[in-house]
Design an enzyme around this catalytic site. Structure first.
Site, short mmCIF file in Angstrom:
data_model
loop_
_atom_site.label_atom_id
_atom_site.label_comp_id
_atom_site.label_asym_id
_atom_site.label_seq_id
_atom_site.Cartn_x
_atom_site.Cartn_y
_atom_site.Cartn_z
N GLU A 86 -23.24 -17.01 23.35
CA GLU A 86 -23.92 -18.03 24.15
C GLU A 86 -23.28 -19.41 24.04
O GLU A 86 -23.34 -20.20 24.99
CB GLU A 86 -25.40 -18.10 23.75
CG GLU A 86 -26.19 -16.81 24.03
CD GLU A 86 -25.95 -15.71 23.01
OE1 GLU A 86 -25.34 -15.99 21.96
OE2 GLU A 86 -26.35 -14.56 23.27
N ASN A 135 -4.91 -30.85 8.60
CA ASN A 135 -4.64 -31.92 7.64
C ASN A 135 -5.23 -31.62 6.26
O ASN A 135 -5.27 -32.50 5.41
CB ASN A 135 -5.11 -33.28 8.18
CG ASN A 135 -6.61 -33.36 8.29
OD1 ASN A 135 -7.34 -32.66 7.60
ND2 ASN A 135 -7.09 -34.22 9.17
N ARG A 180 -37.38 -12.98 37.28
CA ARG A 180 -35.96 -12.80 36.92
C ARG A 180 -35.21 -12.12 38.06
O ARG A 180 -34.05 -12.41 38.32
CB ARG A 180 -35.82 -12.01 35.61
CG ARG A 180 -36.39 -10.62 35.66
CD ARG A 180 -36.27 -9.93 34.30
NE ARG A 180 -37.07 -8.73 34.25
CZ ARG A 180 -36.63 -7.51 33.93
NH1 ARG A 180 -35.35 -7.32 33.62
NH2 ARG A 180 -37.43 -6.48 33.91
N ASP A 217 -40.50 -5.32 22.91
CA ASP A 217 -39.28 -5.63 22.16
C ASP A 217 -39.52 -6.51 20.93
O ASP A 217 -38.64 -6.62 20.07
CB ASP A 217 -38.23 -6.28 23.07
CG ASP A 217 -37.57 -5.25 23.99
OD1 ASP A 217 -37.87 -4.04 23.84
OD2 ASP A 217 -36.77 -5.63 24.84
#
Lengths: 464, 464
Positions: A207, A28, A159, A264
């Site tokens: 994600e 629109n 994990r 890391d």
């Protein structure tokens, strides 16, 4: 259409070749204050959709026949999803607002005139073809299995326990599916993917779309578990918030939480996830310290309404919880306690081992410390914490997370209304972590055994 | 390239025609565990980039001459940004990993062999053309102005005060710029845009790109303020997290916070923003209750390092703070206090008015309540709170935010180490809000004056 999440979805659906999917874009021209980037550039929208592997149809969105033709064309399109790009005028038929910027979400000056322009007050009933009645949701084949368990004393990363438990859950239940943000060999959802390739969905590094797809799957009767790094859960935070508002039942797992990931560096360390997830409506937030806890909690999550989040660790931790102990959402595990405890250490995840070491060291000095493994952070085991507040002269909480909104504040909230409660010291990550070995980083963040012992001695000084 | 935020950036840069921008995509085919969606489909990348208005050049990324030609072509391209799509092999030159899936982030089995394959240990120095020395960052013209102030008793929305203060700041400082997620007539950043059109950046509804652009602007020496609804700040949460890790100095404003927005319903209510933003490294979190507070805090934010966040309200609130009162980051405002106060009510934003009403009602019953306006939630005014804990027999915190990670827990954390502290009741949004009038929703959430009075009576019961 400015939101990247739209193109994340276009990209994934195009790649999957979802020809049972039809999207409609109401073009629109107008945003809230001004023209959008593309305005009525219908070719611009069509080129973008086609570049992402979609079949694009441009129509006049006010022409019902064109809409009908477009939907038929969508049904006849194979191998690609279809987008119907419908050129419309915002507020069409009401002169005061039609195609005007700055009218978004504002009451009309003269609503009666608008009703008149639209043909006066009428009763209109439009009957549309009802979608086919939903059958039973698809159930995958099961073989039967038992939840994994580990011997006390083994060293296993939570994990990995997550992956093993999820794999077993797939064998036990025909409704469980898994999604991952292209980290399945780190989160260990690859164990599920290996045994159940037909119900593992690779969402690549996207994600928002991972959460969105999981929401869709639970609408259709499946029990989705979606995993990525705890740090990257933040990328989908608005989708999680909206999933909660939509009353979705989602299970999320964030691995590689905290400074204990080591080398890391801070961009990969989930240090805000407990705060962010606790604040989500009706959420459940779990952070087991060992493999046996993890497996039991994963199994409970499958039947948990709302958004449940399990925080998992990169490094191995020693299994302390016996395979037959009562581990449940809302519970905690008292690692050690005695009648003469002078203080309480409340830990979760990687810091439970540090709390044990600190308690040993304090015991050598003659100070008895209770240690509570608070694996369920929301809901929290308030009864056990209140008892500890009554029994001991000080509480130390220790977490591999920022000081705000995590374990420490959850403990404070559980005790807040108690008329008598001892001082609480929150040990948490307060500076910017660097890259290093996990033990070095935990030492530097002042969340290791040494920091707990120091805090205990300061508390004793206060108490004395 | 799976992340939607990438396409958000492509879309915006294409629309702006940023021909001084060159992006390089290293198309090495592989993700962490498997091939990416497009693999080496270079045309697929090029079509997408072109559809978003970019000039795309496909090269062999291992061919230095082709890289050089591509960069020259990028310099000679006018009216469009350029993307160089470089086809590469991941781990090229080392047989054990070259173009192999599953090798991402893993140590080599035989590093010496890899060094040998790459030509043995060498000292290589590559000299590249240095970028031109940075000059002084561009400064916009200023006319001089004073921060706006309002008379006590006026009714003004803090979001409007944000816009007025920002507009004035633009007149005062030549370095301030503003960005908005296409809600400028709601957040009132339009007031800045009106006076300073050359330094207002319309980011459309793309919050990740809004944060990213603001990060870039502060790198180049500007002082960016970025605004949207508090609810939609969650869409950019990972970007905020990463901005903090990157040591960026950003000022964010989230308007339309809490159930007090009323009719628009829960999807538009920022109810998790305090928790999410408090947990960000080094952040500042502010929630003024009136216009004069807002203006002073906006001015302080301009010089504040790190991520600072100001939460603003949709409805008007009465100006209680005098124009010359001392309002500062880390401060609080004692709305009323006396020596005989029996309890303390700590409020922020919309709930300050409710706290005042409750204190009036309690006074009529003969109970004296201190009222603290805790406009600075991080850092928090611990001294004033500790004094209140010493002086009074109970504390009630009340916030238009979820119970987790917001004002209540911030107050608990400030008091945590005190040996003696009275019980604390946290009033916050604990159920799913509906759509309704602000007063109805605040009543239903139990964060209005009536709820405060009830909590006070329960506290008195406990105390008695």
């Amino acid at each position: 259409m400015a939101e990247g999440s739209i193109w994340e979805a276009f990209q994934h659906a195009g790649w999957e070749g979802l020809d049972n999917l039809t999207a409609i874009v109401d073009v629109n021209r107008l945003g809230q204050t001004r023209e959008t980037m593309l305005g009525w550039n219908m070719d611009g929208y069509a080129e973008r959709a086609r570049a992402f592997g979609w079949h694009a149809i441009v129509i006049d969105g006010h022409d019902v026949d064109q809409i009908d033709v477009a939907f038929r064309e969508a049904i006849d399109t194979h191998g690609h999803p279809t987008v119907v790009l419908a050129r419309t005028k915002k507020g069409r038929g009401v002169r005061a607002v039609e195609d005007q910027p700055g009218k978004h979400g504002r009451p009309l000056d003269d609503p009666d005139e608008a009703i008149e322009e639209l043909g006066g007050e009428r009763e209109l009933t439009v009957r549309v073809a009802a979608p086919p009645a939903d059958g039973e949701p698809h159930r995958f084949e099961t073989w039967g299995a038992e939840l994994p368990s580990w011997q006390v004393g083994q060293e296993v990363a939570t994990r990995e326990a997550y992956g093993e438990a999820l794999r077993a859950l797939g064998h036990i239940r025909g409704d469980v599916v898994a999604l991952d943000g292209e980290l399945s060999n780190s989160t260990h959802s690859e164990l599920f993917a290996h045994d159940h390739p037909d119900r593992y969905f690779e969402m690549f590094i996207a994600e928002q779309q991972m959460i969105a797809a999981a929401v869709g799957m639970q609408v259709r009767g499946w029990v989705p578990f979606a995993s990525t790094f705890a740090a990257f859960v933040s990328r989908g935070y608005d989708f999680i918030r909206m999933a909660a508002i939509s009353r979705a039942n989602l299970r999320l797992a964030g691995s590689h939480a905290g400074v204990s990931i080591g080398e890391d560096g801070p961009s990969q360390m989930g240090l805000e996830d407990l705060a962010a997830l606790r604040a989500v409506h009706g959420s459940t937030v779990l952070h087991p310290s060992d493999a046996n806890q993890t497996a039991r909690l994963v199994a409970e999550m499958a039947d948990r309404p709302g958004i449940s989040y399990l925080r998992a660790l990169r490094p191995k931790t020693v299994v302390r919880t016996g395979p037959d102990e009562d581990i449940h959402i809302g519970g905690s595990r008292t690692v050690r306690a005695s009648d003469g405890d002078e203080l309480t250490i409340v830990a979760c995840g990687i810091t439970v081992g540090e709390a044990e070491k600190a308690a040993d060291e304090l015991a050598a000095d003659g100070t008895r410390a209770r240690v509570i493994d608070c694996y369920s952070i929301k809901p929290i085991d308030a009864g056990t914490l209140i008892q500890a507040a009554l029994d001991t002269g000080g509480i130390i909480t220790v977490e591999d997370h920022r000081a705000e909104g995590g374990l420490g504040e959850a403990v404070l909230a559980a005790l807040a209304q108690e008329p008598e409660r001892p001082p609480v010291t929150i040990l948490a990550v307060r500076e910017m972590p660097l890259s290093g070995k996990p033990a070095e980083l935990m030492h530097s963040a002042r969340i290791d055994a040494g920091a707990i012992v120091d805090a205990a001695r300061r508390l004793a000084g206060v108490a004395a």
